[in-house]
Enzyme design. Sequence first.
Site: not given
Length: 423
Positions: A239, A223
């Site tokens: 997410k 990420e």
Amino acid sequence: MLRVPLTDLPADFRARALRWAAGFPHCAYFEPNDLTYPCGPFRRLLAVAPEATGAPGSLAALQPWLQSAAPAARCGFVTYDVKNDIEALQSNNFTGLNWPALHFFTPQHWLYWQAAHLEIHGPSSEAVFQEILQTQLLAPAAPAVSTMQARMPRADYLAAVAAVREDILNGEVYELNLCQEFYAERVSLDPVDVFHRLNAASPTPFAGFCRWHDHYLLCASPERFLAYQEPVIISQPIKGTIRRGHTPEADEQQRQTLLNDEKERAENLMIVDLVRNDLARIAETGSVKVPELFGLYPFRHVWQMISTVKAELQPGVGLADVLRATFPMGSMTGAPKIRAMQLIEQYERTRRGLYSGSFGYVLPDGSFDFNVVIRSLQYRHDTGYLSFQVGSAITYDSDPEREYDECLLKAQAMLEVLGATVA
């Protein structure tokens, strides 16, 4: 500066370079693993320094330090606990790691991989190149870690998820990222070797190795937190997670399941909205855009749902200003952010420290790139304390058992690398 064609480097050059670099008390290595990623992965960069005199230890000191000298590469990390400098918050839970809240250094030597050649910056670059070539590689030994202990027992984690669902029902938060630590004590391991093992088991676009004296971060992060290339700043929250399938057909079915999972999409959208609001505080009016929502990307063990938020930065806004507006990243807190962080302190058993903080670099032209520190091992060589943390986003629709299973899925690569099980 020395330029060396990549074709002139031995096949094990990067391994030799990291082994050489890990001998310095300040070492930062950023590894993209040659992966494709929206807006690109980390640049491959290795930086070292024998000391970091005058290095900033707080957000207040960061911007003056960045502006105090001629443009140069800078490397460093920001721990989750810097939230306490931004908001009226505290971190009082246990920690076995004790990283400084924030640390950056100016490299004495830094290696920067370009498309066709390697740049070696700093004094005596030819001598540095020869030192790396002469560095001996050690025969790898499997880490002697049999079990990792849970700081929060499974039953307590399930109870915490249930309590968070009650908080959501009562209007305290919409979503909360609940994390837990697994740890071992009096461990002896080779951080460089374990990093290579982790990177081979779970290659990611924002991987990295960091040494700060006796503290080590071995990071396999998928990420990005923030990247900046004038005038555009981007954030790419993750997410949504699902296990990869064992066959192409099963894998595609898993991808479709994640794409159509209303809970995962709702989590992602809430964090995208939070990121949009954070960036709007430092962006030109009307410039915040979401060019990709709910993008699905495959990694070795999991599919991830990734969205991209872009904006044009206001003139005169520096890195410290950006961090004050956006840190910690919403994907690791929940929403609304301040109340989520208060509840995180209440429910979690371990101070997050560098976990869910950020590790990155600033290049001489002012551009920067920082990851989200997840899927990472942290190790103290002086005490033998070894730790990793994992978490999941809790919404009212969360099933406690499923959330615990997601934590173990995220821990899978680290446990395999260590040859360990959860006690």
